[in-house]
Design an enzyme around this catalytic site. Structure first.
Site, mmCIF file in Angstrom:
data_model
loop_
_atom_site.group_PDB
_atom_site.id
_atom_site.type_symbol
_atom_site.label_atom_id
_atom_site.label_comp_id
_atom_site.label_asym_id
_atom_site.label_seq_id
_atom_site.Cartn_x
_atom_site.Cartn_y
_atom_site.Cartn_z
ATOM 1 N N SER A 6 3.274 -2.827 -5.472
ATOM 2 C CA SER A 6 1.891 -2.585 -5.057
ATOM 3 C C SER A 6 1.215 -1.427 -5.762
ATOM 4 O O SER A 6 0.002 -1.292 -5.690
ATOM 5 C CB SER A 6 1.831 -2.341 -3.544
ATOM 6 O OG SER A 6 2.587 -1.192 -3.215
ATOM 7 N N ASP B 124 -3.012 5.887 1.933
ATOM 8 C CA ASP B 124 -2.290 5.672 3.189
ATOM 9 C C ASP B 124 -0.958 6.406 3.089
ATOM 10 O O ASP B 124 -0.819 7.322 2.292
ATOM 11 C CB ASP B 124 -2.139 4.174 3.499
ATOM 12 C CG ASP B 124 -1.407 3.409 2.397
ATOM 13 O OD1 ASP B 124 -0.690 4.043 1.588
ATOM 14 O OD2 ASP B 124 -1.534 2.173 2.330
ATOM 15 N N HIS C 83 0.612 4.998 -0.603
ATOM 16 C CA HIS C 83 -0.149 4.697 -1.812
ATOM 17 C C HIS C 83 -1.156 5.791 -2.139
ATOM 18 O O HIS C 83 -1.865 6.259 -1.250
ATOM 19 C CB HIS C 83 -0.923 3.383 -1.648
ATOM 20 C CG HIS C 83 -0.060 2.211 -1.360
ATOM 21 N ND1 HIS C 83 0.147 1.730 -0.081
ATOM 22 C CD2 HIS C 83 0.654 1.417 -2.180
ATOM 23 C CE1 HIS C 83 0.963 0.688 -0.136
ATOM 24 N NE2 HIS C 83 1.291 0.484 -1.400
#
Length: 351
Positions: A50, A325, A328
């Site tokens: 991600s 978050d 990330h």
């Protein structure tokens, strides 16, 4: 990267286990100087998790508000408020970000393809998502279908970012005390995958070193977001040393530099240190070890209840945050990281 909840720690041994078990790796336009004035056939192919996924994990938090509030202004498949590492590298190469493989068709592959999928790893870490080998399999199949010419591949760039989710999955399966052995097997497989990508005829391959996992807000919360957890960062350091050694060995065997590493570890630390010093001078600025999007207990950023009430709160100005978050970076964070990576990127483009 997917968020995991953790119980409180009781003993030092349990602390070590839990610190390792809760970190995960999922996932302002600026012009950067780069490869000449015209990039013609330059293409970017991306593999990993991600941190570089720009839209393949369709059924995920990345397609829910508030992701994308900075760029593109709505949820767009990035685990971030805006741009991620892939986007900044594409900007540097003066091309648009490559299309996520999930949206690939014959008319939109001129800038390359992004195969990265949030939550995945070198090994199997995601129930549905393709691991790194599977991502490379798809790429190889497209090459065999003559989707790209030999010239296309020779003038292309590859970005690989993977590994963090593998540590999470390993710990969750109950393996707490063999991390060094696991790291060795993980890096060996990652090296095989990287060599395979290079053997397919691509011109330039950049591999990310793993970030300082002990600095993720999901971990620093244990210390009230005051410090990174050095014990966990040592896992990242060992991983990166072995990966650097593997890359150097491959380049030596090739007789030239065919692979480069992007030092996310030190870029993270340097950017966090700079923001920490600014925070010390001005307490109104955000603590870089805290996340911008703070979820309620038992929830993730983007969750809503059955009545649609938000189970999270977004900081007043994401442009002041380093982390979006608990795992990330924000767009601001990625911008700072990429700025520090530019010397390596310059080497990357000159291979």
């Amino acid at each position: 990267m997917r968020k995991k909840q953790s119980p409180f720690i009781i003993t030092l041994t349990t602390l070590f286990v839990l610190l390792l078990s809760i970190f995960t790796v999922e996932g302002a336009k600026k012009t950067y100087g780069v490869v000449g004035s015209s990039n013609g056939n330059v293409k970017l192919f991306v593999f990993g998790d991600s941190y570089v996924d720009t839209g393949n994990f369709i059924h995920s938090q990345s397609y829910k508000p508030p992701c994308g509030i900075t760029f593109p202004g709505h949820p767009g498949g990035r685990f971030c408020d805006g741009r991620v590492l892939t986007d900044y590298l594409a900007l540097y190469l003066k091309i648009d970000s490559p299309i996520p493989n999930a949206y690939r068709n014959a008319s939109n592959i001129q800038n390359g393809i992004n195969f990265a999928y949030g939550g995945t790893g070198v090994f199997d870490t995601h129930i549905d998502g393709p691991n790194l080998t599977a991502q490379i399999n798809t790429f190889e199949q497209l090459i065999q279908q003559n989707l790209y010419t030999k010239t296309d591949l020779q003038s292309s760039f590859v970005l690989v970012n993977a590994g963090g989710n593998d540590y999470t999955a390993h710990i969750q399966h109950g393996s707490f005390f063999d991390i060094p052995k696991f790291t060795k097997s993980l890096v060996e497989q990652l090296a095989r995958d990287i060599k395979r990508i290079q053997s397919l005829g691509v011109g330039k391959v950049a591999v990310s070193l793993i970030q300082p996992m002990g600095c993720l807000p999901e971990l620093t919360v244990i210390d009230m977001h005051m410090n990174c957890i050095d014990l966990v960062n040592k896992v990242s350091q060992n991983h990166n040393q072995l990966l650097n050694d593997a890359i150097k060995q491959f380049n030596t065997q090739a007789g030239k530099t065919v692979l480069v590493t992007l030092d996310l570890y030190n870029a993270f630390l340097s950017a966090i240190d700079t923001m920490n010093k600014a925070h010390d001078r001005n307490s109104s600025l955000m603590n870089p070890l805290e996340e911008c999007c703070v979820a309620n207990m038992g929830h993730e950023c983007g969750d809503v209840d059955e009545k649609g009430a938000k189970q999270y709160k977004v900081c007043q100005n994401p442009n002041l945050a380093f982390f979006w978050d608990t795992v990330h970076p924000s767009q601001n964070g990625w911008n700072a990281i990429f700025t520090l990576l530019q010397p390596s990127i310059a080497q990357f483009t000159l291979l």
